[in-house]
Design a protein around this motif. Sequence first.
Motif: not given
Length: 238
Positions: A4-8, A60-64, A70-77, A90-96
């Motif tokens: 699961q990718f979240v691209l910011v 972004i927290v709200n998107v998650l 959960t187990d998200v690959v979170l990218l920030g450009h 804030r929400v490290p438990e949602r990130l992979k």
Amino acid sequence: MEQQFVLVPGAWLGGWCWKYLHPLLREEGHEVYTPTLTGLGEREHLSHCEVDLETHITDIVNVLEYNDLTDVVLLGHSYAGLVVTGVAERVPERLKHMVYLDALIPMNDDPVSAAEFYPLDEWKTMEAAAEDHAGGWPLPDDHSGWVGISDEDTEWMREKAVPHPLDTFRQQVNVGTPDVSLPTSYILCTQSGMDGSTLDMIRQLCEQREWQLGELDTGHWPMVSIPQQLSHQLLEVH
């Protein structure tokens, strides 16, 4: 394995900037979210004087949370490197996995703002430009990010880009104690305008922090200039 990718996106851009990368990741069976930060892109009409870094972190927290991710690959450009840093606080438990794409990163454990990365004279120029655009910093004509981008895509990006709420650059992000167990990658664009000493500093930081380091020989917006190569880098994160 499906990711699961979240691209910011970074300054001036919206979720639209991933239009070439998004289908490449989807074709490999991955779920991809491309949110737009408040005051940018299709959310330009929500721009106001109180939009700050905390607003974007909450975006972004709200998107998650509202998508139960959960187990998200979170990218920030770019600028969004500080956004995803705040999200991880804030929400490290949602990130992979965290991915910084040619992005601003805290140099140490102290709170930091995007403004601190700019020389004072350059920052003053940015503030003056923002005063003429209702507090938003317009995309500079001489930005180094255009390396490798076609004339057609340059026109498309200029048409879509909107002035970035400059208060988001003034507010500091609380870095806190980094979660060393959270795998992190940095993808460095070697033609984005950074001098050799800055490139080497990022390489050294990645080595010190035991981050995965990838490099792309292109300008600051690889999602447009070389999306295929960028997708390969993202598919290798673990």
